[in-house]
Design a protein around this motif. Sequence first.
Motif, PDB file in Angstrom:
ATOM      1  N   VAL A 177       0.850  -1.190   0.000  1.00  0.00           N
ATOM      2  CA  VAL A 177       0.000   0.000   0.000  1.00  0.00           C
ATOM      3  C   VAL A 177       0.891   1.248   0.000  1.00  0.00           C
ATOM      4  CG1 VAL A 177      -1.717   1.314   1.311  1.00  0.00           C
ATOM      5  CG2 VAL A 177      -1.882  -1.187   1.180  1.00  0.00           C
ATOM      6  N   LYS A 178       0.550   2.231  -0.801  1.00  0.00           N
ATOM      7  CA  LYS A 178       1.308   3.481  -0.841  1.00  0.00           C
ATOM      8  C   LYS A 178       0.918   4.337   0.358  1.00  0.00           C
ATOM      9  CE  LYS A 178       3.921   6.812  -2.332  1.00  0.00           C
ATOM     10  NZ  LYS A 178       5.399   6.718  -2.221  1.00  0.00           N
ATOM     11  N   VAL A 179       1.861   4.546   1.257  1.00  0.00           N
ATOM     12  CA  VAL A 179       1.622   5.336   2.465  1.00  0.00           C
ATOM     13  C   VAL A 179       2.367   6.663   2.342  1.00  0.00           C
ATOM     14  CG1 VAL A 179       1.832   5.461   4.967  1.00  0.00           C
ATOM     15  CG2 VAL A 179       1.356   3.259   3.864  1.00  0.00           C
ATOM     16  N   ARG A 180       1.641   7.746   2.527  1.00  0.00           N
ATOM     17  CA  ARG A 180       2.242   9.091   2.555  1.00  0.00           C
ATOM     18  C   ARG A 180       1.983   9.669   3.939  1.00  0.00           C
ATOM     19  NH1 ARG A 180      -0.328   8.732  -2.634  1.00  0.00           N
ATOM     20  NH2 ARG A 180       1.196   8.989  -4.364  1.00  0.00           N
ATOM     21  N   PHE A 181       3.026  10.176   4.588  1.00  0.00           N
ATOM     22  CA  PHE A 181       2.927  10.556   5.998  1.00  0.00           C
ATOM     23  C   PHE A 181       3.504  11.957   6.192  1.00  0.00           C
ATOM     24  CE2 PHE A 181       3.082  10.395  10.495  1.00  0.00           C
ATOM     25  CZ  PHE A 181       2.438   9.241  10.945  1.00  0.00           C
ATOM     26  N   ALA A 227      12.207   2.485   8.486  1.00  0.00           N
ATOM     27  CA  ALA A 227      12.428   1.041   8.437  1.00  0.00           C
ATOM     28  C   ALA A 227      11.473   0.349   7.477  1.00  0.00           C
ATOM     29  CB  ALA A 227      12.297   0.449   9.841  1.00  0.00           C
ATOM     30  N   HIS A 228      10.294   0.913   7.283  1.00  0.00           N
ATOM     31  CA  HIS A 228       9.293   0.276   6.414  1.00  0.00           C
ATOM     32  C   HIS A 228       9.174   0.999   5.072  1.00  0.00           C
ATOM     33  CE1 HIS A 228       7.726  -2.628   9.380  1.00  0.00           C
ATOM     34  NE2 HIS A 228       8.065  -1.705  10.268  1.00  0.00           N
ATOM     35  N   GLY A 229      10.122   1.845   4.771  1.00  0.00           N
ATOM     36  CA  GLY A 229      10.150   2.502   3.462  1.00  0.00           C
ATOM     37  C   GLY A 229       8.998   3.449   3.226  1.00  0.00           C
ATOM     38  N   ILE A 230       8.501   4.059   4.276  1.00  0.00           N
ATOM     39  CA  ILE A 230       7.357   4.970   4.156  1.00  0.00           C
ATOM     40  C   ILE A 230       7.864   6.381   3.875  1.00  0.00           C
ATOM     41  CG2 ILE A 230       5.414   6.013   5.386  1.00  0.00           C
ATOM     42  CD1 ILE A 230       5.214   3.364   6.976  1.00  0.00           C
ATOM     43  N   GLU A 231       7.341   6.985   2.822  1.00  0.00           N
ATOM     44  CA  GLU A 231       7.737   8.343   2.473  1.00  0.00           C
ATOM     45  C   GLU A 231       7.098   9.321   3.453  1.00  0.00           C
ATOM     46  OE1 GLU A 231       8.060  11.159  -1.552  1.00  0.00           O
ATOM     47  OE2 GLU A 231       6.831   9.334  -1.551  1.00  0.00           O
ATOM     48  N   HIS A 232       7.915  10.140   4.098  1.00  0.00           N
ATOM     49  CA  HIS A 232       7.381  11.056   5.109  1.00  0.00           C
ATOM     50  C   HIS A 232       8.147  12.362   5.084  1.00  0.00           C
ATOM     51  CE1 HIS A 232      10.789  10.406   7.974  1.00  0.00           C
ATOM     52  NE2 HIS A 232      10.828   9.212   7.396  1.00  0.00           N
ATOM     53  N   TYR A 233       7.466  13.439   5.485  1.00  0.00           N
ATOM     54  CA  TYR A 233       8.061  14.779   5.473  1.00  0.00           C
ATOM     55  C   TYR A 233       7.590  15.568   6.695  1.00  0.00           C
ATOM     56  CZ  TYR A 233       9.080  13.841   0.556  1.00  0.00           C
ATOM     57  OH  TYR A 233       9.529  13.292  -0.618  1.00  0.00           O
ATOM     58  N   PRO A 234       8.503  16.355   7.296  1.00  0.00           N
ATOM     59  CA  PRO A 234       8.070  17.318   8.317  1.00  0.00           C
ATOM     60  C   PRO A 234       7.461  18.535   7.633  1.00  0.00           C
ATOM     61  CG  PRO A 234      10.436  17.463   8.010  1.00  0.00           C
ATOM     62  CD  PRO A 234       9.958  16.357   7.110  1.00  0.00           C
ATOM     63  N   MET A 235       6.298  18.948   8.071  1.00  0.00           N
ATOM     64  CA  MET A 235       5.633  20.099   7.469  1.00  0.00           C
ATOM     65  C   MET A 235       6.170  21.403   8.062  1.00  0.00           C
ATOM     66  SD  MET A 235       1.666  18.792   7.282  1.00  0.00           S
ATOM     67  CE  MET A 235       1.543  18.476   9.046  1.00  0.00           C
ATOM     68  N   MET A 236       6.243  22.414   7.205  1.00  0.00           N
ATOM     69  CA  MET A 236       6.703  23.740   7.614  1.00  0.00           C
ATOM     70  C   MET A 236       8.024  23.645   8.369  1.00  0.00           C
ATOM     71  SD  MET A 236       4.046  25.468   6.482  1.00  0.00           S
ATOM     72  CE  MET A 236       4.052  27.093   7.227  1.00  0.00           C
ATOM     73  N   PRO A 237       9.052  23.015   7.774  1.00  0.00           N
ATOM     74  CA  PRO A 237      10.326  22.840   8.487  1.00  0.00           C
ATOM     75  C   PRO A 237      10.904  24.169   8.934  1.00  0.00           C
ATOM     76  CG  PRO A 237      10.574  22.413   6.123  1.00  0.00           C
ATOM     77  CD  PRO A 237       9.113  22.507   6.392  1.00  0.00           C
ATOM     78  N   ILE A 238      11.451  24.165  10.146  1.00  0.00           N
ATOM     79  CA  ILE A 238      11.968  25.397  10.730  1.00  0.00           C
ATOM     80  C   ILE A 238      13.339  25.690  10.145  1.00  0.00           C
ATOM     81  CG2 ILE A 238      12.642  26.555  12.863  1.00  0.00           C
ATOM     82  CD1 ILE A 238      10.621  24.830  14.324  1.00  0.00           C
ATOM     83  N   LYS A 239      13.351  26.617   9.218  1.00  0.00           N
ATOM     84  CA  LYS A 239      14.584  27.074   8.584  1.00  0.00           C
ATOM     85  C   LYS A 239      14.489  28.595   8.494  1.00  0.00           C
ATOM     86  CE  LYS A 239      15.144  22.845   5.849  1.00  0.00           C
ATOM     87  NZ  LYS A 239      15.268  22.275   4.485  1.00  0.00           N
ATOM     88  N   PRO A 240      14.886  29.290   9.562  1.00  0.00           N
ATOM     89  CA  PRO A 240      14.652  30.748   9.637  1.00  0.00           C
ATOM     90  C   PRO A 240      15.194  31.543   8.461  1.00  0.00           C
ATOM     91  CG  PRO A 240      15.384  29.885  11.746  1.00  0.00           C
ATOM     92  CD  PRO A 240      15.540  28.766  10.760  1.00  0.00           C
TER      93      PRO A 240
END
Length: 494
Positions: free
Chosen positions: A177-181, A204-217
């Motif tokens: 199953v395609k999981v987007r996180f 570990a399970h190859g799930i594509e994930h991203y932090p939203m609004m990453p803090i990069k001043p």
Amino acid sequence: METWTWLVEHIVLVAPYVALVLDVILRVTAVLVVPRNRRPGSAFAWLLAIMVFPLVGFPLFLLLGNTQLPRKRRRKQVVVNRLMKVRAHDIPDSDLDEDSPSWLQSAVALNRELGAYPLTGNNSADLEIEYEASIRRMAEDIRTARETVHVLFYIAGLDETTRPFFDAVAEAADRGVKVRFLYDHYGSMKYWSVYRPMRRLLDAHGIEHYPMMPIKPLRDGALQRPDLRNHRKLLIVDGEVGWMGSQNLIDSAYASAKGAREGVRWQETMIRLRGPIVSEVNLLFGTDWYLESGESIAEDQVVRPSPDTSGTYECQIVPSGPGFVLENNLLLFNQLFYSAEKRITAVSPYFVPDESMLYALVTAAKRGVEVELFVSEKGDQFLVDHAQCSYYTALLEAGVRIQRYEAPKILHAKHVTVDDSVTVLGSSNMDIRSFLLDMESSLMVGGTDFMEKMHEVEDVYRSRSRELTLEEWRTRPFWKQILDNTCRLASAIV
């Protein structure tokens, strides 16, 4: 060189004059710059801070005074909003029931103009207010996934409470199953003890994930505000089942051993959806996925005909946040408050309204509408807790009933019911942060049948609350009144 040497030798003599000139420059610049395109209350608060402490206030204004998204995100948001409108046309429109009040149609039109999403019919919706039960039910839905699982939470972490959810996500990914996180960068990272294990599991399970609004001043080469956050909570399985509401993906004590020992628990409200409305929830997820990953999910994975159209509820998604020109959630709330004829019930853990919302509620109460506000007796944020207390006197004097959810529990649910006609629930608080700084998701549901479910929830919250009276509130210590009003002023600095 001689000038520099002279300045070094006479630094004690020169420094006061340099400080005076800098002080004058900062104050004059503040008067010219701060009020531009800003609410009067916010501008006044910033100017006061800068005039009292110019060497501290002005740098803070440069860091926190801009409520816009970064330049690159603004350009992406323009693309997203355009794409969202195009794809929303593929979601079938619905008409309200004949017995719906005329003002509700105005609310639907307002939402469509602000957020592009249509009203959809034939939806089913169930409420869940038990914390662990909602996580188990979401995990059960994930285990049925055949194609896609889309997850977005402001706070997400792996602990004993959320393990069933993450186990289900891992199992789904392992079977193809395609999981987007997605998870908010600051919102999740501040709970490091559960944030790090979550990321390890996803990797570990190859799930594509991203932090939203990453803090990069310094992203995009400019100083940018770090507290613009994505506060939404969404789960969509196969484009057929959707979840949204107020609950984060973390244990009910929010990873606090001390809070757990003291009995602190967060009380939430989540809604499980089936029907055409799920495509709207999925489309909203798709916009955030594009902003973080740069990938535009194929339309047939986002907007698809619902296999279940047996429901009877009309629903409409209302997105809001700094990516929109106006405060969509604030405009909707105010429109409903001014339209109410009989009753308004509002549940918000963080109640720091702007003047327009305060006047809308006071006006409703004064013209005979029964207005009831649920808040927490115990707040988890010092500044917000005291700021919201500063509004209680005006509300109580207008006839608003204030129910305080008894400590040590914290009422974190967010929803509004108006008359017997409409419910709005989701992630949006009734505070300035939710109106201006946070990306939020709200769901408007029409119909008296669903309202009965909401009234049952309100009855539960009322049984766990104690009503605050004007007489009691007037006896609070004077020092607390000063503290509340000071925090109210500070809360206006946005």
